[in-house]
Structures are given as structure tokens and as C-alpha cells.
Motif scaffolding. Structure first.
Motif, PDB file in Angstrom:
ATOM      1  N   LEU A 131      10.690   1.131   2.233  1.00  0.00           N
ATOM      2  CA  LEU A 131       9.467   0.892   1.281  1.00  0.00           C
ATOM      3  C   LEU A 131      10.514  -0.342   1.190  1.00  0.00           C
ATOM      4  N   LYS A 132      12.073  -0.039   1.364  1.00  0.00           N
ATOM      5  CA  LYS A 132      12.554  -1.418   0.687  1.00  0.00           C
ATOM      6  C   LYS A 132      13.382  -1.818  -0.179  1.00  0.00           C
ATOM      7  N   VAL A 133      13.706  -1.030  -0.844  1.00  0.00           N
ATOM      8  CA  VAL A 133      13.863  -0.763  -2.133  1.00  0.00           C
ATOM      9  C   VAL A 133      14.644  -0.749  -2.549  1.00  0.00           C
ATOM     10  N   SER A 168       9.973  -4.530 -12.512  1.00  0.00           N
ATOM     11  CA  SER A 168       8.372  -5.416 -12.810  1.00  0.00           C
ATOM     12  C   SER A 168       7.613  -4.019 -12.055  1.00  0.00           C
ATOM     13  N   LEU A 169       6.201  -4.889 -12.720  1.00  0.00           N
ATOM     14  CA  LEU A 169       5.635  -3.513 -10.822  1.00  0.00           C
ATOM     15  C   LEU A 169       4.864  -3.532 -10.494  1.00  0.00           C
ATOM     16  N   GLY A 170       5.433  -4.403  -9.189  1.00  0.00           N
ATOM     17  CA  GLY A 170       5.173  -4.000  -7.687  1.00  0.00           C
ATOM     18  C   GLY A 170       6.200  -3.023  -7.993  1.00  0.00           C
ATOM     19  N   MET A 171       7.601  -3.358  -8.243  1.00  0.00           N
ATOM     20  CA  MET A 171       8.967  -2.520  -8.148  1.00  0.00           C
ATOM     21  C   MET A 171       8.597  -0.721  -8.815  1.00  0.00           C
ATOM     22  N   LYS A 172       8.234  -0.504  -9.117  1.00  0.00           N
ATOM     23  CA  LYS A 172       7.715   0.403  -9.980  1.00  0.00           C
ATOM     24  C   LYS A 172       6.109   1.138  -8.882  1.00  0.00           C
ATOM     25  N   GLN A 173       5.568   0.042  -8.644  1.00  0.00           N
ATOM     26  CA  GLN A 173       4.425   0.721  -7.449  1.00  0.00           C
ATOM     27  C   GLN A 173       5.337   1.397  -6.194  1.00  0.00           C
ATOM     28  N   LYS A 174       6.140   0.194  -6.122  1.00  0.00           N
ATOM     29  CA  LYS A 174       6.394   0.947  -4.699  1.00  0.00           C
ATOM     30  C   LYS A 174       7.672   2.573  -4.817  1.00  0.00           C
ATOM     31  N   LEU A 175       8.170   2.405  -5.826  1.00  0.00           N
ATOM     32  CA  LEU A 175       9.279   3.979  -6.380  1.00  0.00           C
ATOM     33  C   LEU A 175       7.632   4.740  -6.846  1.00  0.00           C
ATOM     34  N   GLY A 176       6.994   4.380  -6.854  1.00  0.00           N
ATOM     35  CA  GLY A 176       5.318   5.605  -7.022  1.00  0.00           C
ATOM     36  C   GLY A 176       5.250   6.021  -5.148  1.00  0.00           C
ATOM     37  N   ALA A 217       6.982   5.873  -2.550  1.00  0.00           N
ATOM     38  CA  ALA A 217       8.025   6.077  -2.170  1.00  0.00           C
ATOM     39  C   ALA A 217       8.135   7.742  -2.700  1.00  0.00           C
ATOM     40  N   LEU A 218       7.855   7.892  -3.617  1.00  0.00           N
ATOM     41  CA  LEU A 218       7.845   9.682  -4.389  1.00  0.00           C
ATOM     42  C   LEU A 218       6.585  10.258  -3.297  1.00  0.00           C
ATOM     43  N   ALA A 219       5.608   9.791  -3.495  1.00  0.00           N
ATOM     44  CA  ALA A 219       4.505  10.067  -2.732  1.00  0.00           C
ATOM     45  C   ALA A 219       4.993  10.590  -1.394  1.00  0.00           C
ATOM     46  N   LEU A 220       5.556   9.517  -0.685  1.00  0.00           N
ATOM     47  CA  LEU A 220       6.341   9.897   0.908  1.00  0.00           C
ATOM     48  C   LEU A 220       7.130  10.653   0.991  1.00  0.00           C
ATOM     49  N   LEU A 221       7.753  10.905  -0.681  1.00  0.00           N
ATOM     50  CA  LEU A 221       8.958  11.822  -0.303  1.00  0.00           C
ATOM     51  C   LEU A 221       9.301  12.263   0.921  1.00  0.00           C
ATOM     52  N   ASN A 222       9.027  13.629   0.542  1.00  0.00           N
ATOM     53  CA  ASN A 222       8.758  14.896   1.106  1.00  0.00           C
ATOM     54  C   ASN A 222       8.240  15.072   2.099  1.00  0.00           C
ATOM     55  N   ARG A 277       1.729  -6.533   3.534  1.00  0.00           N
ATOM     56  CA  ARG A 277       1.929  -6.388   4.273  1.00  0.00           C
ATOM     57  C   ARG A 277       2.765  -4.991   4.947  1.00  0.00           C
ATOM     58  N   ASP A 278       4.636  -4.837   4.691  1.00  0.00           N
ATOM     59  CA  ASP A 278       5.198  -3.773   4.901  1.00  0.00           C
ATOM     60  C   ASP A 278       4.737  -2.472   5.164  1.00  0.00           C
ATOM     61  N   LEU A 279       3.335  -2.471   3.122  1.00  0.00           N
ATOM     62  CA  LEU A 279       3.051  -0.931   2.977  1.00  0.00           C
ATOM     63  C   LEU A 279       1.661  -0.826   3.955  1.00  0.00           C
ATOM     64  N   ARG A 280       0.975  -1.758   4.892  1.00  0.00           N
ATOM     65  CA  ARG A 280      -0.005  -1.437   5.304  1.00  0.00           C
ATOM     66  C   ARG A 280       0.254  -1.273   6.908  1.00  0.00           C
ATOM     67  N   ASP A 281       1.911  -1.175   7.674  1.00  0.00           N
ATOM     68  CA  ASP A 281       1.909  -1.126   8.779  1.00  0.00           C
ATOM     69  C   ASP A 281       3.374  -0.158   8.336  1.00  0.00           C
ATOM     70  N   LEU A 282       3.625   0.590   7.516  1.00  0.00           N
ATOM     71  CA  LEU A 282       4.276   1.483   6.826  1.00  0.00           C
ATOM     72  C   LEU A 282       3.561   2.703   7.669  1.00  0.00           C
ATOM     73  N   ILE A 283       2.327   2.974   6.933  1.00  0.00           N
ATOM     74  CA  ILE A 283       0.591   3.353   6.626  1.00  0.00           C
ATOM     75  C   ILE A 283       0.562   3.621   8.171  1.00  0.00           C
ATOM     76  N   MET A 284       0.603   2.680   8.841  1.00  0.00           N
ATOM     77  CA  MET A 284      -0.599   3.136  10.188  1.00  0.00           C
ATOM     78  C   MET A 284       0.935   3.336  11.250  1.00  0.00           C
ATOM     79  N   THR A 285       2.232   2.998  10.847  1.00  0.00           N
ATOM     80  CA  THR A 285       3.208   3.878  11.807  1.00  0.00           C
ATOM     81  C   THR A 285       3.009   5.684  11.725  1.00  0.00           C
ATOM     82  N   LEU A 286       3.214   5.846   9.966  1.00  0.00           N
ATOM     83  CA  LEU A 286       2.921   6.979   9.726  1.00  0.00           C
ATOM     84  C   LEU A 286       1.693   8.021  10.794  1.00  0.00           C
ATOM     85  N   ALA A 287       0.734   7.567  10.458  1.00  0.00           N
ATOM     86  CA  ALA A 287      -0.252   7.963  10.722  1.00  0.00           C
ATOM     87  C   ALA A 287      -0.511   7.870  12.024  1.00  0.00           C
TER      88      ALA A 287
END
Length: 305
Positions: free
Chosen positions: A118-120, A132-140, A142-147, A167-177
Motif C-alpha cells: 500500500l506504500k504507507v 489525511s482522508l487518503g492516508m486513513k483510506q489506505k490504512l483501512g 491495508a487492514l482489510a488485506l493484512l491477513n 492506480r496503485d490500488l487497482r494494480d494491487l487488486i488485479m495482482t491479488l486476484a
């Protein structure tokens, strides 16, 4: 192959309001499914029901063929979720959040991995109250993907994210899928959603009106010809006289393409009238246009009933 998620004939009411009506859909392993519909259609309610956050009147929800109920949450160990807003403790650092929720013998490896994904790393040691709102969103997220869940449920995951983070989130979702993780994602940013989903489930007024692959949905859409001539007003009159419905849109003429031969026929009609064609483009309905078409048809059907 068995579905990782199956929702069957789900019904839920809040007081006298029937908010979910016979909702049924599935998510396969490694599949990214978009849950889309207008505001108030029932998207978040469906997601909360899958997580067993409230009882429902009838219907079944199963994850890996195991039932989900309000009193039975064991099957949710394989599910990660971000619903509405991330639940963040302001006086804990982002890293402490990850430590708090990480499970398994490889906790440290999981924490390090999701920080990198998540590059955090630049702010993960700061207290969340400064995020910030974006930072909180990325942490949320990260928590969803953590385990390393088998199924991830994300409600408006792009909220607050800048274009690079999106774009980073989109790429990560596609990789995990590709690695086998399944996703159920709700987003109003349909232009981003259609880049990652294979299937869409369309809900309106608590009812599923369609579940289809992106390719099937595109095939049911409309194709258009966009023309620019040296005299668009006269070209519109010529085409109308020839039996075409041409709409003047900005500096272009727009008409629906019903078959492959139509473009050649239109060009012939215009050139016979000494009209010069300066530009030709093809346009196909995107996910947003297809969604609006389906919702319009659904509303028309309800009026008839």
C-alpha cells in the motif's frame, strides 16, 4: 469450481421498508466483482449482511459453502473488509493498528508486506489522528488485506485517494486476484471499476436487476458513429432526410451504428451531397452508460407493473 461467496434469496427490512428483496448473486475464486447501483440501492446493506452485522428475514449467505449468520462468524476469518469508513483509533499509529489486527505465526511478515503493497511506509509510524482522508483510506485497505483473506469486501475503496494511489490500488487488486483472492467492490467511480472487474452485479431499490460479465454487458450496449464534417448542420439535415437519426453534439454528429455496413452507407450519403468528412470516430457504451440504460429499463418496467 465452487463459489467462494453465494448470496441466495436474501430479504431484509428496516421497519416497514423492504431494503433487500430476494437478492441473489455469486462470487467465484479469484474473481473481481463490482456491486453497482444508484445511491440508496442497497449496496452497503448487502455488504454488511455478508459480514453478519445484522439479522435478515429470509435467505442464505455462504462463504466457502459455510453459512454466515449473526451468531456464527467463524467463516469470516477468511474475509477482509472495509465498509463505509475505516475504523481507526486516532491515538494509535498506523503500525500499531496493523500489530493489533495481524494474526498467524507470520505476523511480522504480513505487516511488512502490506506496508510495502500500500506504500504507507512514510507515515505508518505516525498517530492516525494526523492522517489525511487518503492516508486513513489506505490504512483501512491495508487492514482489510493484512491477513491474506480469500475474500475481500471493499465499499468505495477509492474514496480520498489521489490518481497515483488509485492506480496503485487497482494494480494491487488485479495482482491479488491473479493469485486467487476474490473481491466484491462497490464504487461510484465506474470508470475505475470497469478496469478491474470481470463481473458486475447491478442492484436497484433492493433488487438485483442483472449479474453479468463485463464483456456480456458491453455486448448489450450501443455503438455510435461520431462524425465531423465541413457543414454539420447541413449534414444533419441530409442524414435525417435519408432516414438516419443524427444528433448534433458539440462539433460532432452522433448516430447509432446498428451494423458494420452503416458507416460506409453514411459516408456515401454525405459525399454524394458534396459534404467533406473531416473526422470519424467510433464510440461504445462504457460501464456508466450501460448501467444507466439498465436502470432506465428497470424503472420503465416498474411503471408498467
Amino acid at each position: 469450481m465452487n463459489n467462494i461467496l453465494a448470496v441466495n434469496q436474501l430479504n431484509k427490512s428496516f421497519g416497514k421498508k423492504h431494503v433487500l428483496q430476494d437478492v441473489s448473486f455469486t462470487v467465484a475464486p479469484g474473481e473481481v466483482v463490482g456491486l453497482i447501483g444508484p445511491n440508496g440501492a442497497g449496496k452497503t446493506t448487502v455488504m454488511k449482511a455478508i459480514l453478519g452485522l445484522f439479522p435478515w428475514e429470509s435467505g442464505q449467505i455462504a462463504i466457502n459453502q459455510q453459512p454466515v449468520t449473526v451468531s456464527s462468524h467463524q467463516v469470516l476469518d477468511d474475509v477482509g473488509a472495509l465498509i463505509e469508513y475505516p475504523g481507526i483509533y486516532p491515538f494509535l499509529t498506523g503500525y500499531q493498528h496493523l500489530e493489533l489486527f495481524a494474526t498467524g505465526k507470520d505476523k511480522q511478515q504480513r505487516i511488512d508486506q502490506v506496508i510495502e503493497q500500500l506504500k504507507v511506509g512514510s507515515y505508518i509510524q505516525r498517530k492516525a489522528k494526523s492522517y489525511s482522508l487518503g492516508m486513513k483510506q489506505k490504512l483501512g485497505i491495508a487492514l482489510a488485506l493484512l491477513n491474506h483473506p480469500q475474500l475481500v469486501i471493499l465499499d468505495e475503496p477509492m474514496n480520498g485517494l489521489d490518481p497515483q494511489a488509485t492506480r496503485d490500488l487497482r494494480d494491487l487488486i488485479m495482482t491479488l486476484a491473479k493469485q486467487g483472492t476474490s473481491f466484491l467492490i462497490s464504487s461510484h467511480i465506474l470508470s475505475e471499476l470497469e478496469k478491474i472487474v470481470q463481473e458486475v452485479v447491478i442492484i436497484d431499490q433492493g433488487k438485483i436487476i442483472k449479474q453479468a460479465s463485463i464483456n456480456d454487458l458491453a455486448a448489450t450496449g450501443h455503438s455510435f458513429i461520431l462524425l465531423k464534417t465541413d457543414d454539420n448542420s447541413r449534414a444533419q439535415q441530409v442524414l435525417t432526410k435519408a432516414g438516419y437519426q443524427a444528433e448534433l453534439s458539440g462539433e460532432q454528429l452522433k448516430l447509432e451504428q446498428k451494423d458494420e455496413k452503416e458507416l460506409a452507407q453514411v459516408i456515401q450519403v454525405l459525399t454524394e451531397q458534396q459534404l467533406n468528412i473531416l473526422d470519424v470516430q467510433h464510440q461504445h457504451n462504457d460501464l456508466e452508460a450501460s448501467l444507466l440504460d439498465l436502470l432506465k429499463k428497470d424503472q420503465s418496467q416498474q411503471v408498467k407493473e
